[in-house]
Design an enzyme around this catalytic site. Structure first.
Site, PDB file in Angstrom:
ATOM      1  N   LYS A 143       9.559  40.326 -14.640  1.00 56.50           N
ATOM      2  CA  LYS A 143       8.442  39.533 -15.181  1.00 56.50           C
ATOM      3  C   LYS A 143       7.181  39.763 -14.357  1.00 56.50           C
ATOM      4  O   LYS A 143       7.240  40.027 -13.154  1.00 56.50           O
ATOM      5  CB  LYS A 143       8.804  38.047 -15.192  1.00 56.50           C
ATOM      6  CG  LYS A 143       8.989  37.423 -13.819  1.00 56.50           C
ATOM      7  CD  LYS A 143       9.407  35.967 -13.920  1.00 56.50           C
ATOM      8  CE  LYS A 143       9.631  35.380 -12.530  1.00 56.50           C
ATOM      9  NZ  LYS A 143      10.163  34.016 -12.575  1.00 56.50           N
ATOM     10  N   ASP A 159       0.815  -1.216   0.000  1.00 54.19           N
ATOM     11  CA  ASP A 159       0.000   0.000   0.000  1.00 54.19           C
ATOM     12  C   ASP A 159       0.852   1.270   0.000  1.00 54.19           C
ATOM     13  O   ASP A 159       0.354   2.354   0.266  1.00 54.19           O
ATOM     14  CB  ASP A 159      -0.954   0.006   1.195  1.00 54.19           C
ATOM     15  CG  ASP A 159      -0.208   0.033   2.529  1.00 54.19           C
ATOM     16  OD1 ASP A 159       1.042  -0.058   2.511  1.00 54.19           O
ATOM     17  OD2 ASP A 159      -0.869   0.156   3.574  1.00 54.19           O
ATOM     18  N   ARG A 168       9.172  26.804  -1.932  1.00 52.48           N
ATOM     19  CA  ARG A 168       8.471  27.898  -2.611  1.00 52.48           C
ATOM     20  C   ARG A 168       7.239  28.361  -1.838  1.00 52.48           C
ATOM     21  O   ARG A 168       6.746  29.473  -2.069  1.00 52.48           O
ATOM     22  CB  ARG A 168       8.065  27.453  -4.031  1.00 52.48           C
ATOM     23  CG  ARG A 168       9.217  27.447  -5.005  1.00 52.48           C
ATOM     24  CD  ARG A 168       8.827  26.880  -6.354  1.00 52.48           C
ATOM     25  NE  ARG A 168       8.777  25.422  -6.336  1.00 52.48           N
ATOM     26  CZ  ARG A 168       8.602  24.665  -7.415  1.00 52.48           C
ATOM     27  NH1 ARG A 168       8.448  25.255  -8.602  1.00 52.48           N
ATOM     28  NH2 ARG A 168       8.588  23.351  -7.325  1.00 52.48           N
ATOM     29  N   ASP A 180      11.897  24.727 -12.951  1.00 59.63           N
ATOM     30  CA  ASP A 180      10.873  23.685 -12.891  1.00 59.63           C
ATOM     31  C   ASP A 180      10.439  23.291 -14.301  1.00 59.63           C
ATOM     32  O   ASP A 180      10.992  22.374 -14.899  1.00 59.63           O
ATOM     33  CB  ASP A 180       9.699  24.169 -12.047  1.00 59.63           C
ATOM     34  CG  ASP A 180       8.723  23.057 -11.704  1.00 59.63           C
ATOM     35  OD1 ASP A 180       8.832  21.960 -12.282  1.00 59.63           O
ATOM     36  OD2 ASP A 180       7.844  23.277 -10.850  1.00 59.63           O
ATOM     37  N   ARG A 230       3.490  37.893 -13.612  1.00 58.52           N
ATOM     38  CA  ARG A 230       2.732  36.643 -13.758  1.00 58.52           C
ATOM     39  C   ARG A 230       1.246  36.914 -13.615  1.00 58.52           C
ATOM     40  O   ARG A 230       0.815  37.639 -12.715  1.00 58.52           O
ATOM     41  CB  ARG A 230       3.149  35.633 -12.677  1.00 58.52           C
ATOM     42  CG  ARG A 230       4.551  35.075 -12.815  1.00 58.52           C
ATOM     43  CD  ARG A 230       4.777  34.004 -11.751  1.00 58.52           C
ATOM     44  NE  ARG A 230       6.139  33.506 -11.732  1.00 58.52           N
ATOM     45  CZ  ARG A 230       6.578  32.487 -12.452  1.00 58.52           C
ATOM     46  NH1 ARG A 230       5.745  31.887 -13.279  1.00 58.52           N
ATOM     47  NH2 ARG A 230       7.821  32.073 -12.373  1.00 58.52           N
ATOM     48  N   GLU A 257       3.197   2.187   2.047  1.00 61.36           N
ATOM     49  CA  GLU A 257       3.782   2.605   3.323  1.00 61.36           C
ATOM     50  C   GLU A 257       5.288   2.365   3.279  1.00 61.36           C
ATOM     51  O   GLU A 257       5.755   1.360   2.737  1.00 61.36           O
ATOM     52  CB  GLU A 257       3.175   1.819   4.486  1.00 61.36           C
ATOM     53  CG  GLU A 257       1.841   2.321   4.946  1.00 61.36           C
ATOM     54  CD  GLU A 257       1.402   1.630   6.230  1.00 61.36           C
ATOM     55  OE1 GLU A 257       2.226   0.913   6.837  1.00 61.36           O
ATOM     56  OE2 GLU A 257       0.228   1.801   6.610  1.00 61.36           O
TER      57      GLU A 257
END
EC number: 2.7.6.1
Length: 338
Positions: free
Chosen positions: A204, A46, A105, A234, A206, A48
């Site tokens: 920049k 499972d 982050r 990323d 966003r 774990e």
């Protein structure tokens, strides 16, 4: 300090090659073999996580090497469970060596009803029995204040500076360091000071996370070899778009130096097709086969720095000495020929 002769290392599954490299470097420094602690870390059906340490660790100075990179939750739980196993086995001190600190982050509340997950993770690490943290280029330096235990935050900029001086020997006067946003100016300025280069900023805006609406270059980059500096990459959307903007403003070529190559989703494809000549990352996160096969991605090793930092921590000597070029260069044993 340990009552025995050597520090003991144990690694999770997040970046075993880096842990093995650190052990080899420490063996060279100590003049005797230092192996990773014999243990098994496995999962039940499972999923774990189960940890069993096969060696005696009583009164030992233990160092767990485990970045909390993708899959972040699995690797974080491995780290916590290893710490609990060592604490219950009477280890004298437990240091978490976290080359990449996941959830960094989420270090502040940007909107109502949002968490500060970096603080939650800090609480979990301390509660698990970790007494010291050794990490690399935290996304925000104030995360050190989330812990009530010592945190040593190493920096990639001294390694980057040595590599830039090697790769751009003879043309350093044409180099300009670029911060990809206003928040990263301090990090970019640190590298710029080390290589005596001017600094520019890509401002920049966003609309929402992961999407950049507008970019503006602050500073004259015409005819310059631009080096974008950041702590992580990323999906590489912002990085590749920033490189395009710099080229549109007259840069002769664009390179990037990124501490943590998260490189998720379409990142590798974007970088391959980008106008960037090269992307340089560290091995704080274990690179995927796709990353290793990408010709314009180069990986700098962090094992020499982490090995020395672990030995300094174990000996009770200065870790901040590793921020200096004249201390770091000999550790890399001629890899950078300035």
């Amino acid at each position: 300090m340990s009552t025995l002769n050597e520090p003991k290392l144990i690694s999770g599954n997040a970046n075993l090659p880096l842990a093995q490299s650190i052990a080899r470097r420490m063996s060279i420094h100590r003049g005797r073999k230092i192996n990773l602690c014999d243990a098994r870390i496995e999962r039940f059906n499972d999923q774990e996580i189960f940890v069993e340490v096969y060696e005696n660790v009583r009164n030992e100075d233990m160092f767990i090497i485990q970045p909390t990179s993708c899959p972040a939750n699995d690797n974080l739980m491995e780290l916590l469970i290893m710490a609990d196993a060592l604490r219950r086995s009477s280890a004298a001190r437990i240091t978490a060596v976290i080359p990449y600190f996941g959830y960094a982050r989420q270090d502040r509340r940007t909107k109502a009803r949002t968490p500060i997950t970096a603080k939650l993770v800090a609480n979990m690490l301390v509660e698990a029995g970790i007494e010291r943290v050794l990490t690399l280029d935290l996304h925000a330096t104030q995360i050190q204040g989330f812990f009530d235990i010592p945190v040593d935050n190493l920096y990639a900029s001294p390694i980057f500076a040595l590599d830039v001086q090697t790769q751009f020997a003879g043309s350093l006067d044409d180099v300009m360091v670029v911060s990809p946003d206003v928040g990263g100016v301090a990090r970019a300025r640190e590298l710029a000071k080390r290589i005596n280069a001017p600094l520019s900023i890509v401002d920049k805006r966003r609309e929402k996370p992961g999407e950049v609406a507008e970019m503006t270059v602050i500073g004259n980059v015409e005819g310059k070899k631009c080096i974008i500096v950041d702590d992580m990459c990323d999906t590489a959307g912002t990085l590749c778009k920033g490189a395009e903007i710099l080229m549109e403003h007259g840069a002769s070529e664009v390179h990037a130096y990124i501490s943590h190559g998260v490189l998720s989703g379409p990142a590798v494809e974007r970088i391959t097709n980008s106008v960037m000549k090269s992307l340089v990352i560290t091995d704080s996160i274990q690179p995927t086969p796709e990353v290793l096969a990408t010709p314009n991605i180069r990986i700098l090793p962090t094992a020499p720095m982490f090995a020395q930092a672990i030995l300094n921590t174990w000996n009770g000597t200065s870790v901040s000495s590793l921020f200096e070029t004249n201390t770091l260069e000999p550790i890399y044993e001629g890899q950078f020929k300035v």
